[in-house]
Design an enzyme around this catalytic site. Structure first.
Site: not given
Ligand SMILES: *[C@@H]1O[C@H](CO)[C@@H](O)[C@H](O)[C@H]1NC(C)=O
Length: 375
Positions: A160, A166, A309, A336
Site C-alpha cells: 500500500q 489498507c 488495520h 498483509n
C-alpha cells in the site's frame, strides 16, 4: 483464569530464560536455550548494544536516504527507541520474533498515519445496521489446517506504500478469493479504483466514509462495489498510492462483482467455517505489534482490541512455532499489504483462541458473481 495462566507462563518464560545453564535434559529448558543461542546475534537487546552498526545495515538494506544531518540523527534516535520497543514486544510476545523492520525509523504515530488506514480505530466500531449476518455454518468437519494460498485463491502480496488504504487491500483480497471460487480464475483487482471512486459511508456514522489514503472500511467498500457494478483488474487501473486523482472507473472493464457480503459472528469456529466455505475473509486488527514483527506466531500477552488495520484472513494452522513447547498454539494466517519484504514474506501469523488484538471482531465474508456465466 486464562489471564492468570498467561501471566504464569510469562513468568516461567522469564525464569527459564534466566536459568539457561541448568538441567539441559529438561525439554522445556532446552528449547528455550536453543532458541536463545540461535537468535542471539539479532536479539533486540544485542541490537541495542550495536545500534550504530545496525542502523547502517538498516539504511543500506532498505535504501534509506535522509535529506540532512539533522534528519539522519533524528531518525537514528527513533531507530534506537524502536529497538527498545522491539525488545519490549519480544518479552510480551515471546512466540513471535520482533526486531528491525523496514518501519524501524518511524515513530509509532508516523507509522499509524502512513501505513494503516482502517477508519474508526478510536471509537467502538459499529457494524452497518443493514449488514447481513452470515448464516451459522456447520463446524464439525473443518480441516485441522487450511491455507487458501495452497488452493490458488490468493494473489501476490501487494504494497500500500505511504497511504492509509489498507481497507482497499483487505477488500480486494477477499473479493479476489470469492471471484476465484465463482469463476475459477484468479484475477488481481484494483485498489486504486476504491481509493479514487469509493466514498461510501457507514450508514450509522456519517463521519465514517471511505476516503482514500485517509482510511476506510471494508464493508463500505463492498457496498460501493455492489452499487457501482464491480471492480476493474489491477493492471487496467493500477495502484499509485496517492488519492489526488479523479475516479477513472470504466464499467465496461469490470473484472469482478460482489453478489452479497455478510458479517461473521465473533466466534472462531464460525470464522474458520466461513473461511473454508467462502474464501479469504476481510478482517480488522489492532496493528500494535506489527511494526516490529519479523516472524513466528504473534500472541501478545497484552494487546488492544481497537481496530486500526484492515487485512485478509487466508488460512489457519493448528500448532505454531513457539520457543516453549506447551505454548504452541493454533494461529490465523494473515495476508498483509506492506510488501513481501515485511514480516513472514508479507504475512503475519497471530494466535487463535481469544480474539487477540481484536482479530475476530470485524470479519466480513463476500461472494462474487460469476461474470463469465452471465455474459
Ligand atoms: C449470500 O447470500 C446467500 C443467500 O441468502 C447466503 O446463503 C450466503 O451465505 C451469502 N454469502 C455471503 C458471502 O454473504
Amino acid at each position: 483464569m486464562a489471564s492468570s495462566f498467561s501471566l504464569l507462563t510469562f513468568s516461567l518464560f522469564i525464569i527459564l530464560s534466566l536459568s539457561s545453564a541448568i538441567a539441559d535434559d529438561d525439554l522445556l529448558i532446552r528449547q528455550v536455550t536453543t532458541e536463545d543461542s540461535s537468535s542471539s546475534s539479532s536479539s533486540p537487546n544485542d541490537l541495542l548494544l550495536n545500534a550504530d552498526h545496525h542502523f547502517s545495515l538498516f539504511k543500506s538494506k532498505f535504501n534509506k536516504i535522509y535529506s540532512s544531518k539533522e534528519e539522519h540523527d533524528n531518525r537514528f534516535s527513533i531507530f534506537k527507541a524502536n529497538l527498545r520497543r522491539a525488545s519490549r514486544h519480544q518479552t510480551l510476545d515471546p512466540s513471535a520474533v520482533h526486531g528491525v523492520t523496514k518501519f524501524s525509523d518511524l515513530t509509532p504515530r508516523e507509522f499509524r498515519q502512513k501505513y494503516l488506514g482502517l477508519n474508526g480505530g478510536k471509537r467502538k466500531l459499529k457494524l452497518p445496521s443493514d449488514a447481513n449476518k452470515a448464516p451459522v455454518l456447520p463446524t464439525d468437519s473443518l480441516p485441522e489446517d487450511f491455507d487458501w494460498r495452497e488452493h490458488g485463491a490468493v494473489t501476490e502480496v501487494k504494497d500500500q506504500g505511504q497511504c492509509g488504504s489498507c481497507w482497499s487491500f483487505s477488500t480486494t483480497g477477499a473479493l479476489e478469493g470469492a471471484n476465484y471460487l465463482a469463476t475459477g480464475k484468479l484475477v488481481s483487482l484494483s485498489e486504486q479504483q476504491l481509493v479514487d471512486c469509493d466514498h461510501e459511508c457507514d450508514p450509522e456514522e456519517r463521519n465514517s466514509c471511505d476516503s482514500g489514503c485517509n482510511g476506510g472500511l471494508m464493508n463500505n467498500a463492498f457496498e460501493y462495489i455492489l452499487k457501482s457494478g464491480g471492480v476493474q483488474r489491477e493492471e487496467d487501473y493500477p495502484y499509485t498510492g496517492s488519492d489526488h486523482g479523479t475516479c477513472k472507473f470504466d464499467k465496461s472493464k469490470v473484472a469482478a462483482t460482489v453478489a452479497n457480503f455478510s458479517v461473521v459472528a465473533l466466534d472462531e469456529d464460525q470464522i474458520a467455517a466461513n473461511l473454508v466455505k467462502n474464501g479469504p475473509l476481510a478482517v480488522g486488527i489492532h496493528a500494535g505489534y506489527m511494526q516490529t514483527y519479523i516472524g513466528g506466531v504473534s500472541c501478545p500477552l497484552v494487546c488492544l482490541r481497537s481496530l486500526d488495520h484492515g487485512v485478509v484472513l487466508v488460512g489457519y494452522g493448528s500448532a505454531g512455532y513457539a520457543p516453549i513447547r506447551f505454548k504452541e498454539k493454533p494461529y490465523w494466517i494473515i495476508k498483509n499489504s506492506w510488501g513481501p519484504n515485511w514480516g513472514d514474506q508479507g504475512y503475519y501469523k497471530i494466535c487463535r483462541g481469544h480474539n487477540v488484538c481484536g482479530v475476530d471482531s470485524m470479519v466480513s465474508t463476500v461472494a462474487a458473481v460469476n461474470i463469465h456465466a452471465t455474459q
